[in-house]
Design a protein around this motif. Structure first.
Motif, PDB file in Angstrom:
ATOM      1  N   VAL A   1      -1.820  -7.899  -1.918  1.00 43.40           N
ATOM      2  CA  VAL A   1      -0.355  -7.999  -1.857  1.00 43.40           C
ATOM      3  C   VAL A   1       0.204  -6.616  -2.184  1.00 43.40           C
ATOM      4  O   VAL A   1      -0.079  -6.069  -3.252  1.00 43.40           O
ATOM      5  N   TYR A   2       0.982  -6.065  -1.244  1.00 41.74           N
ATOM      6  CA  TYR A   2       1.509  -4.707  -1.435  1.00 41.74           C
ATOM      7  C   TYR A   2       2.631  -4.726  -2.482  1.00 41.74           C
ATOM      8  O   TYR A   2       3.613  -5.490  -2.337  1.00 41.74           O
ATOM      9  N   GLY A   3       2.511  -3.856  -3.475  1.00 41.80           N
ATOM     10  CA  GLY A   3       3.577  -3.721  -4.473  1.00 41.80           C
ATOM     11  C   GLY A   3       3.808  -5.028  -5.208  1.00 41.80           C
ATOM     12  O   GLY A   3       2.862  -5.770  -5.509  1.00 41.80           O
TER      13      GLY A   3
ATOM     14  N   ASN B   1       6.766 -12.307   0.299  1.00 42.37           N
ATOM     15  CA  ASN B   1       5.324 -12.264   0.580  1.00 42.37           C
ATOM     16  C   ASN B   1       4.524 -13.031  -0.475  1.00 42.37           C
ATOM     17  O   ASN B   1       3.571 -13.733  -0.151  1.00 42.37           O
ATOM     18  N   ILE B   2       4.935 -12.888  -1.733  1.00 41.08           N
ATOM     19  CA  ILE B   2       4.146 -13.523  -2.793  1.00 41.08           C
ATOM     20  C   ILE B   2       4.245 -15.045  -2.712  1.00 41.08           C
ATOM     21  O   ILE B   2       3.250 -15.757  -2.883  1.00 41.08           O
ATOM     22  N   GLU B   3       5.453 -15.546  -2.369  1.00 40.21           N
ATOM     23  CA  GLU B   3       5.584 -17.014  -2.197  1.00 40.21           C
ATOM     24  C   GLU B   3       4.702 -17.491  -1.047  1.00 40.21           C
ATOM     25  O   GLU B   3       4.064 -18.537  -1.128  1.00 40.21           O
ATOM     26  N   LEU B   4       4.699 -16.691   0.017  1.00 44.77           N
ATOM     27  CA  LEU B   4       3.903 -17.049   1.194  1.00 44.77           C
ATOM     28  C   LEU B   4       2.412 -17.094   0.856  1.00 44.77           C
ATOM     29  O   LEU B   4       1.699 -18.045   1.203  1.00 44.77           O
TER      30      LEU B   4
ATOM     31  N   PRO C   1      -1.393  -0.942  -4.450  1.00 40.26           N
ATOM     32  CA  PRO C   1      -0.252  -0.022  -4.311  1.00 40.26           C
ATOM     33  C   PRO C   1       0.498  -0.254  -2.999  1.00 40.26           C
ATOM     34  O   PRO C   1      -0.088  -0.634  -1.983  1.00 40.26           O
ATOM     35  N   ASP C   2       1.809  -0.028  -3.051  1.00 36.46           N
ATOM     36  CA  ASP C   2       2.697  -0.410  -1.951  1.00 36.46           C
ATOM     37  C   ASP C   2       2.449   0.403  -0.684  1.00 36.46           C
ATOM     38  O   ASP C   2       1.922   1.510  -0.725  1.00 36.46           O
TER      39      ASP C   2
ATOM     40  N   ALA D   1      -8.417   1.410   1.215  1.00 42.09           N
ATOM     41  CA  ALA D   1      -8.826   2.569   0.415  1.00 42.09           C
ATOM     42  C   ALA D   1      -7.676   3.566   0.345  1.00 42.09           C
ATOM     43  O   ALA D   1      -7.438   4.191  -0.691  1.00 42.09           O
ATOM     44  N   ALA D   2      -6.890   3.687   1.458  1.00 45.50           N
ATOM     45  CA  ALA D   2      -5.779   4.636   1.490  1.00 45.50           C
ATOM     46  C   ALA D   2      -4.738   4.292   0.429  1.00 45.50           C
ATOM     47  O   ALA D   2      -3.962   5.141   0.014  1.00 45.50           O
ATOM     48  N   ARG D   3      -4.672   3.029   0.041  1.00 48.76           N
ATOM     49  CA  ARG D   3      -3.737   2.680  -1.044  1.00 48.76           C
ATOM     50  C   ARG D   3      -4.487   2.403  -2.345  1.00 48.76           C
ATOM     51  O   ARG D   3      -3.986   1.692  -3.221  1.00 48.76           O
ATOM     52  N   GLY D   4      -5.686   2.984  -2.446  1.00 46.76           N
ATOM     53  CA  GLY D   4      -6.411   2.978  -3.718  1.00 46.76           C
ATOM     54  C   GLY D   4      -6.923   1.616  -4.128  1.00 46.76           C
ATOM     55  O   GLY D   4      -7.111   1.341  -5.310  1.00 46.76           O
ATOM     56  N   ALA D   5      -7.125   0.723  -3.141  1.00 42.62           N
ATOM     57  CA  ALA D   5      -7.561  -0.624  -3.510  1.00 42.62           C
ATOM     58  C   ALA D   5      -9.009  -0.853  -3.125  1.00 42.62           C
ATOM     59  O   ALA D   5      -9.424  -0.520  -2.020  1.00 42.62           O
TER      60      ALA D   5
END
Ligand code: NAD
Ligand code: TYD
Length: 342
Positions: free
Chosen positions: A206-208, A249-252, A271-272, A334-338
């Motif tokens: 989940v982004y951000g 998004n989080i509810e979904l 990260p977002d 990986a680009a968002r450090g995950a």
């Protein structure tokens, strides 16, 4: 009616082709697709042997190939779905979005205008309006404010389509739909990604903060909107097409987990997305008023049946989640450090 459908092996194009041919109304379809990572012949398998269906592997930037196909097939209507359709990929490779969405659309328009179809319907997106602060909604006359390479390239293509309408009297319609969901959607987009991950007990990224809002439209309702616009849309016009189902998004993601019977511990905030639009919201009053169309799939029911489709089609999921997909997945997250290991 003779229809050219571009991007016909993708998610929306193939849903439109399947729905149209399954009605058996004597419609003939020339399905064009260059078969990128997102194009999948399995999506067209249910109608591959239908009378009136033919498929050609063709890039919409190939002017000579398109000219030959249009000359031979002589379409009444062009439904233009071909695109690089994903925001995250457009952030990783912006030039690909421009190449297909802007240049490809320009070549297709050029060829189409030589063959005088009754209608050129450009399938576009509400993302061209950019992020809309609550409680606002964008109508078709709202300023375009795209923020990602994807949405900027779609806005560019929308302008080109409208310009061909004005300059060359090509009868054009631009439809701008909200986020689609349903069966056969490539698992890079949120719903198929979290559904297929949840079914394999993989983390759901989940982004951000996950409080971004999208309006969800079942792909079958989108296809009915395209039908309505072909039948009753006003050439030269833009039509928003919304699902009336706004959700964070989080509810979904939580709903998907409930339907799949999986724990919320699978949710992983990462990260977002750079430039992430907070909220999309449109008014679909115009298409409702002018064509009588309205979305008919209840979101909870549509989500449940979509999960069911992914549950019953593990082979389709497994095949599309190999090769290029795995490389993209690694690179994007990986680009968002995950790290999304189990
Ligand atoms: P998709 O990525 O599933 O399919 C796109 C198809 O286009 C693929 O089959 C691909 O092979 C083909 N394609 C790509 N580049 C091509 C090229 N140069 N020449 C020929 N074919 C090419 O996308 P989708 O979700 O089906 O979206 C279809 C259209 O709807 C796009 O224009 C997209 O912008 C728009 N749209 C999508 C959504 C959504 O939520 N998916 C919402 C609103 C609008
Ligand atoms: P997406 O399906 O990519 O559509 P779009 O960006 O065109 O709206 O994403 C829908 C929303 O879900 C968007 O706010 C980004 C978010 N998202 C995640 O939180 N995690 C993910 O892994 C993906 C792919 C999207």
């Amino acid at each position: 009616m003779r229809l050219v459908v571009t991007g016909a092996a993708g998610f929306i194009g193939s849903a439109f082709v399947r729905a149209t041919l399954s009605r058996g109304e004597g419609v003939e379809i020339l399905a064009l697709d260059s078969l990128t990572y997102a194009g999948n012949l399995e999506n067209l398998a249910p109608v591959a042997n239908s009378p009136g269906f033919e498929l050609e592997r063709l890039d919409i930037r190939d002017r000579e190939g398109l000219s030959r196909s249009f000359e031979r097939f002589r379409p009444d209507v062009v439904v233009h779905c071909a695109a690089e359709s994903h925001v995250d990929r457009s952030i990783l490779s912006p030039a690909d979005s421009v190449a297909t969405n802007v240049l490809g659309t320009a070549v297709l328009l050029d060829v189409a205008r030589d063959h005088h179809p009754r209608l050129f319907l450009h399938v576009s997106t509400d993302e061209v309006y950019g992020s809309i602060d609550a409680p606002g909604v964008a109508s078709e006359s709202a300023l375009l404010s795209p923020t990602s390479p994807y949405s900027a390239s779609k806005a560019g293509s929308d302008h080109l389509v409208l310009a061909y309408g004005r300059t060359f009297s090509l009868p054009v319609i631009v439809s701008r739909a909200t986020n689609n969901y349903g069966p056969y959607q490539f698992p890079e987009k949120l719903i198929p990604l979290v559904v297929s991950n949840a079914l394999c007990d993989l983390p759901l990224p989940v982004y951000g903060d996950g409080l971004q809002v999208r309006d969800w439209l079942h792909v079958d309702d989108h296809c009915r909107a395209i039908d309505a616009l072909i039948a009753r849309g006003q050439p030269g016009s833009i039509y928003n097409v919304g699902g009336d189902s706004p959700l964070s998004n989080i509810e979904l993601v939580r709903s998907v987990l409930r339907i799949c019977g999986k724990p919320e511990s699978l949710i992983q905030h990462v990260p977002d997305r750079p430039g992430h639009d907070r909220r999309y919201a449109i008014s679909s009053e115009r298409i409702r008023r002018e064509t009588g169309w309205a979305p008919s799939v209840d979101f909870d029911e549509g989500l449940r049946s979509t999960v069911e489709w992914y549950r019953r089609n593990p082979g389709w999921v497994e095949r599309v989640r190999s090769g290029d997909y795995l490389r993209y997945y690694e690179r994007n997250y990986a680009a968002r450090g995950a790290s999304l290991s189990r």
